[in-house]
Design a protein around this motif. Structure first.
Motif, PDB file in Angstrom:
ATOM      1  N   TRP A  84      81.593  99.822   8.073  1.00  0.00           N
ATOM      2  CA  TRP A  84      82.011  99.627   6.683  1.00  0.00           C
ATOM      3  C   TRP A  84      83.532  99.514   6.601  1.00  0.00           C
ATOM      4  N   ASP A 136      76.680 101.988   0.467  1.00  0.00           N
ATOM      5  CA  ASP A 136      77.083 100.625   0.116  1.00  0.00           C
ATOM      6  C   ASP A 136      76.912  99.690   1.322  1.00  0.00           C
ATOM      7  N   GLY A 137      76.266  98.530   1.098  1.00  0.00           N
ATOM      8  CA  GLY A 137      76.142  97.515   2.136  1.00  0.00           C
ATOM      9  C   GLY A 137      75.129  97.837   3.222  1.00  0.00           C
ATOM     10  N   TRP A 138      74.237  98.790   2.980  1.00  0.00           N
ATOM     11  CA  TRP A 138      73.310  99.197   4.027  1.00  0.00           C
ATOM     12  C   TRP A 138      72.454  98.045   4.548  1.00  0.00           C
ATOM     13  N   SER A 167      71.900 105.034  -1.202  1.00  0.00           N
ATOM     14  CA  SER A 167      73.188 105.617  -1.622  1.00  0.00           C
ATOM     15  C   SER A 167      74.366 105.092  -0.815  1.00  0.00           C
ATOM     16  N   ASP A 214      80.107 107.325   0.022  1.00  0.00           N
ATOM     17  CA  ASP A 214      81.097 107.140  -1.040  1.00  0.00           C
ATOM     18  C   ASP A 214      82.360 106.428  -0.581  1.00  0.00           C
ATOM     19  N   ARG A 227      84.100  95.967   5.123  1.00  0.00           N
ATOM     20  CA  ARG A 227      83.979  95.989   3.667  1.00  0.00           C
ATOM     21  C   ARG A 227      85.110  96.734   2.966  1.00  0.00           C
ATOM     22  N   ASP A 284      82.923 103.370  -0.768  1.00  0.00           N
ATOM     23  CA  ASP A 284      83.241 102.352  -1.777  1.00  0.00           C
ATOM     24  C   ASP A 284      83.912 102.952  -3.004  1.00  0.00           C
ATOM     25  N   ASP A 298      65.509 100.503   1.595  1.00  0.00           N
ATOM     26  CA  ASP A 298      66.308 101.140   0.540  1.00  0.00           C
ATOM     27  C   ASP A 298      65.631 101.036  -0.814  1.00  0.00           C
TER      28      ASP A 298
END
Length: 1015
Positions: free
Chosen positions: A758, A685-687, A683, A712, A762, A714, A671
């Protein structure tokens, strides 16, 4: 009475007196005449007669005409008549014919051919009786008369006691020099001619020889003897022929002059005054392989010699010859004439080339045929290199001399050469057959690459014509390599070398705004001038791009990525406008471009700049579901100018979008970078944690291919989760990104999708990590809670992706620890129905990923409890040993039909088998017979069992035990109920042990008997 007009009597008297005085002189004259007649001139009688005729015409200044006729006299004698026009015979001529090597033409001047005074001796090859009659008189030569005269003289000498002459005559046996003694005679030449030589042919072979020579008479005689303009051949009227107008059939070039005095200083005395030189080249106007087109490959001087000449034309030159007149004498004169001949040949080739003839076919190539030929070729090539004779590549140019010519080695002829000739000076066209000729001329050979490297990048060049002409040549791989540096005019007026890297804009880009085209050029795109775009450029590596192709070009990506570091807002706006213009023309965005286009800077509704993927379109699903404090609405004027579709294409959220990360590797979070994979991963989140979790499931380094993810998440408004989940479940692309698991290459297990991962880890949603699907049976709530209300209305596939299960077998390995924690701490009693579900799941292969800290085990009859240590029962016999000190994990189904089930569970839980280290030998007991009612229903049962008052295995009391199986099994029990279990186990009917117990209590129990029969 015959008048002696030429003083022949005096000539004869002088010769006879000389022979009388010196018989050796007779011998010398006879040998010399014989050498010429039978050796040097044996096949040249016609040529020598024609040569004398040409010289006579030249001396008289008239057009030479020659008649060659074979006829038969009244007496039956065959004669050859050679009649000619020109100066008549005179006394000097007679004296010359009657002498050896004392030509009367010594002072005849330029234009005459005979020089040695011996050519007339050729007549002796076919005749012994020769008459020369002219308008001035006649003379004859006779072997018979010579024999008679010499005989008389010898007899006179012998009478005076001198026998030397007679002895010599006798030794020669009649072979005497007939041409040394002329005799006066009478006769006139044929009408219209001035002189005639009449030969009485000696015999039939002589006639055949003359006939053969006459059949070979052709244009070459007129070419070699320019004093002749006509030759008539008449063989007794059989096939009269007339040769004339030779220049109508041959291209002829004649040159002449005078050599310096020093050049003839080494020549014989009588030849030193012959300083005039003359060279004639003749080339037939018909192909060489056609009738009449054959060129004799020998030097003519002027008659044919034995010196070979490999040039494809007839050479007639005043070269000095040896006495045989068959070989050229080396020396300065020869060198000088050959040099002039080479120059004349080049002049002829140049003249023919100017008339459109292929000059390359006239250039000498290959090996020389001899010393004279080698020198002649050397002089010819030296002159040819300075002669304009090569066809220019450009049709508007003049012929090019080889010295200034250039040929393209890989491209000798054709439209491509013509086009290159317009811009390359000295470029010539060469047919494939002319390659050797150009090399002989030393023409500069250059590769196509070298020529292309020097093409001008300025000036008035017709690029379209050049490209079209070169297109056919570019079909060949070698030619394409040579065209790699081909100049290409750009739209900004520059000319660059090499089509590779040049962009050819397609028609759909024609409508781009001028500002956009300027921006593209400023970003490093080398855009070709649309006026010169031709297929050749694409064939040579130029990139043909439509609007969609432009979006995939690195220059656009670099411009968009560079906006983030650009403090010049005006320039950033220019980049945005240009990119959006291209997107509008494309209509669709390539997947790889979608990631970085999301970084394009746009204005939010509040006027602040933001990346496209950080904005939403008003009124769309994204605006409804996402928090506007995280993703702000895009400015209204941007929507009005570009439209919703264009803004959505560059990443402005109209709906939730799916981002695809290519080439995902478990455990590797790429990333950090500007390649598509890194931009897409950055782009999400949490990748980084997600790919780490994938490595736990699939194994580190496992290749997972492309992973689709809903972006998106998050930024979702907390109040909109139920609506968002319903929206994802109902939108095909979003749904697929949620429910499609990740499959690793070579891995048996599957990992969760990024979207599912996710939402479960998350999103901070009130959703248990594992919950029961609506309608699922056999899942006690104490172990698996029901689905929360948040997920109401979602289908089973979506619920499974979020953690829903229909049975314990579906529990992911990494969720088993959560389930076991719900049962409570160590010592907690667990209902048997709950424990049974867990045990059955383990027996079927489901279980934790890692050995759990606690397990559910039997600690007594019918009592299950959470323990931190236990043993796995090998089979139901070991269930009896369960105590709080020795907890036992039963394995449903491990009744002998699946011997490996217990070991599988032991490995799964990292527990020992109950049999490990336990002494299971049983001794003693009182034998009793098995009731006959049971044996009738269980024919494979043992007939005897052993009753015990106290039965122990490994120190622990048990109710029954079986050693072995089937009819040979040894059954032990402390009561009838134990015997029923032993019988059921020994006969493989463990599931029917209740029916066995019922029959032991009541042998007439029909239901129990039926259970055994059909069970």
């Amino acid at each position: 009475m015959t008048v002696d007009v030429f003083g022949t009597d005096a000539l004869r008297g002088a010769v006879l007196e000389a022979w009388r005085a010196s018989p050796t002189r007779l011998r010398e004259d006879a040998n010399t005449e014989e050498d010429h007649a039978r050796g040097y001139y044996r096949d040249r009688v016609l040529v020598e007669l024609a040569q004398n005729a040409a010289d006579a015409a030249t001396r008289a200044g008239v057009a030479g005409r020659l008649l060659l006729r074979v006829a038969t006299t009244d007496e039956g004698t065959a004669v050859l008549v050679a009649a000619n026009t020109g100066s008549p015979l005179d006394a000097a001529g007679v004296a010359s014919m009657a002498s050896l090597r004392a030509s009367a033409k010594r002072d005849a001047g330029a234009g005459t051919v005979g020089r040695f005074g011996v050519g007339f001796a050729a007549v002796r090859a076919v005749a012994d009786e020769v008459t020369v009659c002219s308008t001035s008189g006649a003379v004859r030569f006779s072997l018979a008369d010579t024999r008679e005269a010499v005989g008389r003289t010898a007899a006179q000498e012998a009478a005076q006691g001198r026998a030397a002459l007679a002895d010599e005559v006798r030794r020669r046996d009649g072979s005497l020099p007939a041409l040394r003694l002329p005799w006066p005679t009478e006769g006139r030449p044929p009408s219209g001619y001035d002189t005639a030589v009449v030969l009485e042919l000696r015999d039939a072979p002589a006639l055949d020889e003359v006939r053969s020579l006459l059949s070979d008479v052709d244009d070459l005689l007129l070419l070699a003897l320019p004093g002749l303009v006509e030759v008539l051949v008449d063989v007794e009227g059989e096939w009269p022929r007339r040769l004339a107008d030779v220049h109508d059939r041959w291209d002829v070039l004649t040159a002449g002059g005078e050599v310096p005095l020093g050049v003839v200083a080494d020549r014989p005395v009588e030849q030193r005054t012959a300083r005039a030189w003359r060279v004639t080249w003749a080339l037939p106007r018909v192909p060489e392989d056609a009738p009449g087109g054959t060129v004799p490959r020998v030097v003519h001087a002027p008659t044919p010699t034995d010196e070979p000449c490999s040039l494809p034309a007839v050479l007639v030159a005043t070269l000095p010859l040896d006495p045989s007149r068959r070989h050229v004498v080396p020396g300065p004169l020869t060198d000088e004439v050959l040099a002039r001949a080479g120059e004349a040949y080049a002049e002829l080739v140049g003249r023919l080339a100017a008339a459109g003839q292929d000059a390359a076919a006239l250039v000498p190539t290959g090996l020389a045929a001899g010393a004279i030929d080698a020198a002649l070729r050397e002089h010819a090539l030296a002159a040819l290199v300075r002669t304009p004779l090569l066809v220019p590549a450009s049709p508007d140019d003049d012929l090019v001399p080889p010295l200034r010519a250039t040929v393209v080695r890989d491209l000798s002829d054709g439209p491509a050469v013509t086009a290159l000739g317009a811009v390359v000076a000295g470029l010539v066209r060469v047919p494939p057959s002319g390659t050797a000729a150009l090399r002989a001329l030393g023409v500069e050979e250059r590769t196509l690459a070298e020529v292309v490297d020097e093409l001008p990048t300025g000036g008035d060049v017709d690029w379209i014509a050049l490209y079209d002409a070169l297109d056919a040549a570019a079909q060949d791989a070698t030619a394409r390599e040579g065209l790699a540096a081909l100049p290409v005019p750009l739209v900004d007026g520059r000319v660059v070398r090499g089509p590779r890297g040049v962009v050819l804009l397609d028609d759909d880009v024609a409508g781009l705004a001028p500002a956009t085209l300027d921006a593209l050029r400023s970003w490093g795109l080398r855009v070709a001038d649309p006026a010169v775009v031709r297929p050749l450029l694409a064939r040579l590596g130029a990139q043909r791009l439509d609007a969609a192709g432009l979006l995939a070009h690195p220059a656009l990506r670099a411009a968009v990525l560079g906006q983030a570091d650009d403090d010049d807002l005006e320039h950033a706006d220019e980049v945005t406008a240009a990119v959006l213009d291209v997107v509008a023309a494309a209509g669709a965005v390539p997947p790889d471009a979608a990631v970085w286009l999301g970084l394009l800077t746009l204005d939010a509704a509040d006027g602040e700049p933001a990346p496209a993927h950080g904005l939403v379109l008003p009124g769309g699903a994204a605006a409804r579901l996402l928090d506007d404090r995280v993703l702000a609405p895009v400015a209204a004027d941007a929507v009005e100018r570009w439209g919703r579709d264009v803004l959505a294409a560059v990443g402005v959220r109209d709906d939730l979008v799916v981002t695809t990360v290519p080439d995902v590797v478990a455990g590797v979070a790429d990333d950090d970078g500007d390649d598509p994979a890194a931009l897409a991963a950055a782009s999400l989140d949490g990748w980084e944690q997600y790919v780490a979790d994938l490595a736990d499931v699939l194994g580190p380094g496992t290749y997972c291919g492309d992973v689709a993810a809903v972006a998106d998440l998050d930024a979702v408004d907390d109040a909109c989760w139920p609506a968002l989940l319903a929206h994802v479940a109902g939108t095909p692309a979003l749904r697929a990104a949620l429910v499609t698991p990740v499959r690793g290459e070579g891995a048996a297990a599957t990992g969760p999708s990024y979207t599912a991962w996710w939402l479960r880890t998350r999103a901070d949603l009130p959703v248990p990590e594992v919950f029961a699907l609506p309608g699922a049976r056999g899942l006690p709530a104490a172990l698996v809670p029901p689905a929360p209300d948040l997920l109401h209305g979602l289908d089973a596939t979506v619920l499974r992706a979020l953690g829903g299960i229909g049975s314990l077998a579906e529990v992911p390995p990494d969720r088993w620890a959560v389930l076991l924690e719900r049962l409570g701490p160590v010592g907690t009693r667990v209902p048997l129905d709950v424990a049974g579900h867990v045990w059955r799941a383990w027996a079927r292969g489901a279980g934790p990923q890692e050995p759990p800290a606690t397990v559910v085990a039997l600690v007594g009859p019918g009592v299950a409890q959470v323990v931190d240590d236990a043993a796995v029962a090998d089979d139901p016999r070991w269930w009896q040993r369960a105590t709080s000190d020795v907890p036992v994990v039963p394995v449903p189904g491990a009744d002998g039909s699946d011997a490996g089930a217990a070991r599988t569970v032991a490995d799964l839980l990292d527990l020992p088998l109950a049999s490990d280290g336990t002494d299971a030998d049983v001794g003693g007991g009182d034998p009793e017979e098995v009731p006959d009612a049971l044996l009738a229903l269980l024919p494979d049962a043992p007939t005897v069992w052993w009753r015990h008052d106290d039965l122990r295995i490994g120190g622990e009391p048990v109710d029954w035990w079986v050693q072995g199986a089937g009819a040979d099994a040894r059954m032990h029990a402390v009561h009838v109920a134990g015997l029923a279990a032993a019988l059921a186990w020994a006969t493989g009917r463990w599931a029917s042990r209740g029916a066995v117990a019922a029959l032991l209590g009541d042998p007439d129990d029909g239901d129990a008997a039926l259970d055994l029969v059909i069970g």
